[in-house]
Structure formats: C-alpha cells, structure tokens
Design a protein around this motif. Structure first.
Motif, PDB file in Angstrom:
ATOM      1  N   GLY A   1       0.796  -1.211   0.000  1.00  0.00           N
ATOM      2  CA  GLY A   1       0.000   0.000   0.000  1.00  0.00           C
ATOM      3  C   GLY A   1       0.830   1.264   0.000  1.00  0.00           C
ATOM      4  N   GLU A   2       1.953   1.247   0.715  1.00  0.00           N
ATOM      5  CA  GLU A   2       2.798   2.444   0.784  1.00  0.00           C
ATOM      6  C   GLU A   2       4.221   2.038   1.136  1.00  0.00           C
ATOM      7  N   VAL A   3       5.166   2.779   0.578  1.00  0.00           N
ATOM      8  CA  VAL A   3       6.575   2.717   0.987  1.00  0.00           C
ATOM      9  C   VAL A   3       6.943   4.101   1.492  1.00  0.00           C
ATOM     10  N   ARG A   4       7.479   4.194   2.697  1.00  0.00           N
ATOM     11  CA  ARG A   4       7.761   5.508   3.281  1.00  0.00           C
ATOM     12  C   ARG A   4       9.021   5.427   4.141  1.00  0.00           C
ATOM     13  N   GLY A   5       9.601   6.578   4.403  1.00  0.00           N
ATOM     14  CA  GLY A   5      10.757   6.626   5.279  1.00  0.00           C
ATOM     15  C   GLY A   5      11.741   7.692   4.851  1.00  0.00           C
ATOM     16  N   LEU A   6      12.912   7.649   5.457  1.00  0.00           N
ATOM     17  CA  LEU A   6      13.997   8.564   5.137  1.00  0.00           C
ATOM     18  C   LEU A   6      15.298   7.954   5.598  1.00  0.00           C
ATOM     19  N   GLY A   7      16.407   8.513   5.122  1.00  0.00           N
ATOM     20  CA  GLY A   7      17.710   7.978   5.491  1.00  0.00           C
ATOM     21  C   GLY A   7      17.836   6.534   5.068  1.00  0.00           C
ATOM     22  N   ALA A   8      18.140   5.649   6.022  1.00  0.00           N
ATOM     23  CA  ALA A   8      18.189   4.199   5.792  1.00  0.00           C
ATOM     24  C   ALA A   8      17.143   3.527   6.661  1.00  0.00           C
ATOM     25  N   PHE A   9      15.921   4.094   6.658  1.00  0.00           N
ATOM     26  CA  PHE A   9      14.861   3.673   7.567  1.00  0.00           C
ATOM     27  C   PHE A   9      13.530   3.755   6.816  1.00  0.00           C
ATOM     28  N   TYR A  10      12.985   2.565   6.413  1.00  0.00           N
ATOM     29  CA  TYR A  10      11.807   2.548   5.561  1.00  0.00           C
ATOM     30  C   TYR A  10      10.789   1.520   6.031  1.00  0.00           C
ATOM     31  N   GLY A  11       9.530   1.862   5.839  1.00  0.00           N
ATOM     32  CA  GLY A  11       8.434   0.955   6.122  1.00  0.00           C
ATOM     33  C   GLY A  11       7.711   0.589   4.846  1.00  0.00           C
ATOM     34  N   VAL A  12       7.441  -0.706   4.681  1.00  0.00           N
ATOM     35  CA  VAL A  12       6.658  -1.199   3.549  1.00  0.00           C
ATOM     36  C   VAL A  12       5.338  -1.701   4.132  1.00  0.00           C
ATOM     37  N   GLU A  13       4.270  -0.933   3.937  1.00  0.00           N
ATOM     38  CA  GLU A  13       2.985  -1.282   4.537  1.00  0.00           C
ATOM     39  C   GLU A  13       2.199  -2.199   3.605  1.00  0.00           C
ATOM     40  N   LEU A  14       1.762  -3.342   4.151  1.00  0.00           N
ATOM     41  CA  LEU A  14       1.102  -4.379   3.372  1.00  0.00           C
ATOM     42  C   LEU A  14      -0.400  -4.360   3.642  1.00  0.00           C
ATOM     43  N   VAL A  15      -1.174  -4.425   2.567  1.00  0.00           N
ATOM     44  CA  VAL A  15      -2.633  -4.341   2.664  1.00  0.00           C
ATOM     45  C   VAL A  15      -3.270  -5.445   1.824  1.00  0.00           C
ATOM     46  N   ARG A  16      -4.476  -5.812   2.206  1.00  0.00           N
ATOM     47  CA  ARG A  16      -5.244  -6.766   1.396  1.00  0.00           C
ATOM     48  C   ARG A  16      -5.847  -6.079   0.176  1.00  0.00           C
ATOM     49  N   ASP A  17      -6.144  -4.805   0.314  1.00  0.00           N
ATOM     50  CA  ASP A  17      -6.805  -4.054  -0.741  1.00  0.00           C
ATOM     51  C   ASP A  17      -6.285  -2.621  -0.713  1.00  0.00           C
ATOM     52  N   LYS A  18      -5.777  -2.141  -1.836  1.00  0.00           N
ATOM     53  CA  LYS A  18      -5.184  -0.804  -1.863  1.00  0.00           C
ATOM     54  C   LYS A  18      -6.230   0.296  -1.721  1.00  0.00           C
TER      55      LYS A  18
ATOM     56  N   ARG B   1      10.664 -11.104  -4.689  1.00  0.00           N
ATOM     57  CA  ARG B   1      10.372 -12.488  -5.076  1.00  0.00           C
ATOM     58  C   ARG B   1       9.502 -13.178  -4.039  1.00  0.00           C
ATOM     59  N   ALA B   2       9.798 -12.959  -2.762  1.00  0.00           N
ATOM     60  CA  ALA B   2       8.989 -13.566  -1.699  1.00  0.00           C
ATOM     61  C   ALA B   2       7.554 -13.064  -1.774  1.00  0.00           C
ATOM     62  N   LEU B   3       7.380 -11.760  -2.021  1.00  0.00           N
ATOM     63  CA  LEU B   3       6.031 -11.206  -2.157  1.00  0.00           C
ATOM     64  C   LEU B   3       5.294 -11.838  -3.328  1.00  0.00           C
ATOM     65  N   ARG B   4       5.967 -11.932  -4.483  1.00  0.00           N
ATOM     66  CA  ARG B   4       5.307 -12.494  -5.663  1.00  0.00           C
ATOM     67  C   ARG B   4       4.861 -13.923  -5.408  1.00  0.00           C
ATOM     68  N   ARG B   5       5.746 -14.675  -4.773  1.00  0.00           N
ATOM     69  CA  ARG B   5       5.415 -16.094  -4.551  1.00  0.00           C
ATOM     70  C   ARG B   5       4.200 -16.232  -3.637  1.00  0.00           C
ATOM     71  N   VAL B   6       4.167 -15.483  -2.545  1.00  0.00           N
ATOM     72  CA  VAL B   6       3.070 -15.640  -1.580  1.00  0.00           C
ATOM     73  C   VAL B   6       1.785 -15.016  -2.119  1.00  0.00           C
ATOM     74  N   GLU B   7       1.907 -13.920  -2.876  1.00  0.00           N
ATOM     75  CA  GLU B   7       0.714 -13.330  -3.487  1.00  0.00           C
ATOM     76  C   GLU B   7       0.009 -14.332  -4.403  1.00  0.00           C
ATOM     77  N   VAL B   8       0.799 -15.124  -5.128  1.00  0.00           N
ATOM     78  CA  VAL B   8       0.232 -16.141  -6.013  1.00  0.00           C
ATOM     79  C   VAL B   8      -0.348 -17.300  -5.196  1.00  0.00           C
ATOM     80  N   GLU B   9       0.404 -17.757  -4.197  1.00  0.00           N
ATOM     81  CA  GLU B   9      -0.018 -18.924  -3.426  1.00  0.00           C
ATOM     82  C   GLU B   9      -1.258 -18.636  -2.587  1.00  0.00           C
ATOM     83  N   VAL B  10      -1.287 -17.449  -1.955  1.00  0.00           N
ATOM     84  CA  VAL B  10      -2.382 -17.117  -1.053  1.00  0.00           C
ATOM     85  C   VAL B  10      -3.538 -16.476  -1.802  1.00  0.00           C
ATOM     86  N   GLY B  11      -3.214 -15.656  -2.796  1.00  0.00           N
ATOM     87  CA  GLY B  11      -4.254 -15.008  -3.578  1.00  0.00           C
ATOM     88  C   GLY B  11      -4.843 -13.803  -2.904  1.00  0.00           C
TER      89      GLY B  11
END
Length: 438
Positions: free
Chosen positions: A351-368, A428-438
C-alpha cells in the motif's frame, strides 16, 4: 546435538507464540550477511532490530571489546572510568544543545526511557507524562506504560500518570484528512485538547519517537514536531525524543533531532550506540537541566550503568561512524534507497513505501483502495503474513516485521548492489506468496 530443537525447548522468544517458531539458527555474521548452522546465508535487511548499524563483525568493535575485557571487565558505577568519560564526552559533542549535555548510561533503551520519566518528574515537580498511541518505548513496566500499542497490554495495570494521544499517520489519518499540512494542524489541535483536559501544569514531559519506529516507520508531516516543541515551551513541559532506533546515522545524521531540526530537552538512545554489539543505552540531558543534580542525589541507578565492555564498544562505534562517514551516508543514499524500493508499489499487497535515510516501512494491505491491513494491528500475524515471513527466509533475507509493516533498515555499511539484491529477494517472496495465497 540438535541445536534448533534445544533452542526451541529451552529459550523463550519475545512477543510470539512459541510452538510455530521455525527461524534459522544463525551462528556467524559478516557485513550485511548472516550464516546459519547449515552454511546458508541471509541478507540482514533490517540490521537485526534496527540496531546493527555498522554491520556484523566490524573489526574495530571486536578489538575494542576484547581489549577492554582483558583490561577491566567491570567497574562499579560509583567509580570513574576512562572509557565512560570519553564516550560521555563524545555523546555530549553530538547533542543538539550549545550548552552541552551530560549522559546517564543504562543497560538498554527501555531503561533509558524509564529513567527519563524519573528525570522529567524530578526536574519539573510534575507527575503526568504524555506519549503517542502508535509508539513503542520498551517492555519494562514504565517503558511499557509509555508504549501506545498492544505490547503495553501485558504490563497493565501500568505505572500511573501516563496519558496517550494520537499523532499524525498520513497513510491512515486519525484526523480524517489526506492533506499532510492539515494532518499536522489537526494533530496539534488534538494534543492541545488532551493537555487541556489533563491540565498542562501537571504534565512533566511529552515523549515522542521523532520518526515512529517499529510501529510503521512513520515520518511526521512538516510542522508537527515544531508545533509540539512550541506547545512544550508554552506550558513548561519537557520534550523527550526516544532516539533508540533513529540515532547514530539511521536517518542520515548523528541524531534525528539534527536531521529534523527540532531540539528536545532529553534524548534517550541505545541500539546503534554500540551497533548492538554490547547492550548499552542512556539518557542525554541538556546541561541546563543536568545541573539540578549537582547538589541533589540522582534519583536512579543500575548495576550495569556504563559497563566497561559496553562503553568501550560505544567509543569504538563512534570512531567508526566518523571515520567511515556513516552519520551522513544514509542521507546521501536516500534517493537511491527510495528509487530501489519504489517498484515494490507494483505489488498488489504493497500500500505504501515511506521513510527517510536508511529507515523505511513497507505497509502491506489486502486491498489498496480500502487499505485493509494484511495482518491486523492488535493480533498475531495473519496466515498471509506468516507465509510471507517464511518465504523471506526461503529467499535468504531477514526482514523485521511488525503488524502489517516490513521494516527495511539495513546496516549503514550496505553496498548499493547488496541493497538491490535484498529488495529483489523481498520482491520475489512477495510475488510467490501473493500467487499462493491469492
């Protein structure tokens, strides 16, 4: 001997149910890499718990710890010690106050926050302390009371006098706006309203992570921290920055206070001060406040205050940060990090990638569109999140996860090609699980 079975049988792992645990058994580290007992290596994309800022196996720190162990492994806090003095001076030089600072050393960041509460109450003669809901300040009783999220609950009833408020979170605004400027304005009005109902003359301090850490790497909108500083000044309230995660180069400066241009009254630190090689935390107290203890006994103490091995490691770490230009490196590489992470937004779960410096959050959602979290905020990891974490290990990458957010915060020494490799493994891990879990 089956060391994995031995670990699972006898070690209690923090914050998780024990039965499903199946992580690697790591036995060695070098740079940004970890190796398990079977010889497989993993890219450490989160610097442990956002702590190993210098990477694993840094020779300067290893030598400093070994030399100190051979010289003097313990000295009572009531005695003076050479490395304590040198590290305290070096930390004072990093502090944002022209008048300088004094340092109270602790064994950890949680205890630093506990002691900052004591200092604030002692220095102001006031009792109440405010902290944000989406925050983590440690697991000890007082630090857990400051903590705003669900890791506070096992410590309840917590110490009295701590009041929580909502801080900005632009992606999931608690103030019903998509405008960052309006988000900051409404958040400050909310804080003023909370203070009105608590009586600001009874409030000793406001605690804030200048960038929210394990609860999502949330960067506050422009003007918010400046507004909190003004509110504190107006009401005689001390502002405390919890820089346990943000300190020592993580956001592209020695301290977030420097990068963000807002000066607090006290700063708590840990993690990166020794690159997590030896446990060490502390409270930086600006000199004007610290003088209060010249004639009055300091109201706290620990057996391991300024432990010789820890302060020797801290001194070596600061030398390494300076010599290798690591306080500034993350800011210089920030455009690269952001560009490398941006393709993750093409994933249906990101859903979002945010942060600064060397500090980032990748927020995961079921629906954007709805922004429904992939894993709920107040419960154990959902099955899709569990599958993703397993897939990440399968791809040979370690990423710290909290709720529905992956925290990408590599050692500051990471090379650009290593970071790109880590992001590709994550993808790659995201792609694999997105396909497997749906």
């Amino acid at each position: 001997m089956d060391l994995r079975a031995l670990h699972k049988r006898h070690v209690l792992t923090p914050w998780v149910a024990q039965r499903p645990l199946d992580p690697p058994l790591v036995v060695r580290g070098e740079g940004v890499w970890l190796w398990d007992a079977e010889g497989r290596r993993y890219l450490d994309l989160s610097a442990g718990l956002v702590a190993v800022n210098l990477g694993h196996g840094h020779p300067r720190l290893s030598r400093a710890i070994a030399e100190q162990a051979a010289t003097l492994a313990y000295a009572a806090p009531s005695l003076f010690h050479d490395k304590r003095a040198l590290l305290a001076k070096a930390l004072s030089d990093l502090a944002p106050w022209p008048e300088g600072a004094r340092v109270f050393f602790t064994p950890s960041g949680a205890e630093a926050n506990e002691d900052a509460i004591k200092f604030a109450r002692h220095l102001t003669g006031r009792f109440k302390v405010l902290a944000a809901y989406r925050s983590f300040h440690g697991a000890t009783h007082g630090a857990a009371a400051l903590t705003g999220e669900n890791r506070r609950w096992p410590a309840e009833p917590a110490i009295p006098g701590v009041v929580h408020f909502f801080a900005p979170y632009p992606y999931r605004s608690p103030f019903y706006t998509e405008d960052p400027k309006e988000e900051a304005k409404r958040a400050l009005e909310h804080l003023e309203r909370v203070l009105l109902h608590e009586d600001p003359k009874r409030v000793a301090a406001i605690f804030l992570e200048p960038v929210v850490g394990s609860n999502g790497v949330i960067v506050y909108p422009a003007g918010y921290l400046e507004g909190v500083r003004e509110i504190c000044d107006r009401h005689g309230i001390l502002l405390v920055f919890d820089e346990v995660m943000t300190g020592f180069g993580r956001v592209g400066a020695a301290l977030a206070a420097e990068r963000l241009g807002v000066v607090p009254d006290l700063i708590t630190f840990a993690k990166g001060v020794t690159s997590a090689y030896v446990p060490l935390g502390g409270v930086l107290v600006r000199e004007g406040l610290a003088r209060a203890f010249d004639e009055t006994p300091l109201p706290t103490g620990h057996t391991y205050t300024g432990h010789p091995l820890a302060v020797a490691a801290g001194l070596a770490a600061l030398e390494a940060y300076r010599e290798e230009g690591l306080f500034e490196r993350a800011r210089r590489l920030e455009p690269f990090f952001l560009e490398a992470l941006r393709p993750l937004l093409d994933h249906p779960w990101v859903g979002e990638v945010r942060g600064l410096g060397a500090f980032y959050g990748v927020e995961l959602v079921r629906d954007k569109e709805t922004k429904e979290p992939l894993s709920p905020w107040h419960a154990p990891f959902s099955p899709p999140m569990q599958a993703l974490l397993k897939a990440l290990f399968g791809e040979g990458v370690y990423v710290l996860a909290k709720h529905n957010v992956l925290i990408v915060a590599p050692p500051l020494t990471i090379r650009e090609e290593e970071f790109l490799e880590g992001v590709e493994r994550l993808s790659r891990a995201l792609r694999r699980v997105e396909v497997e879990v749906g």
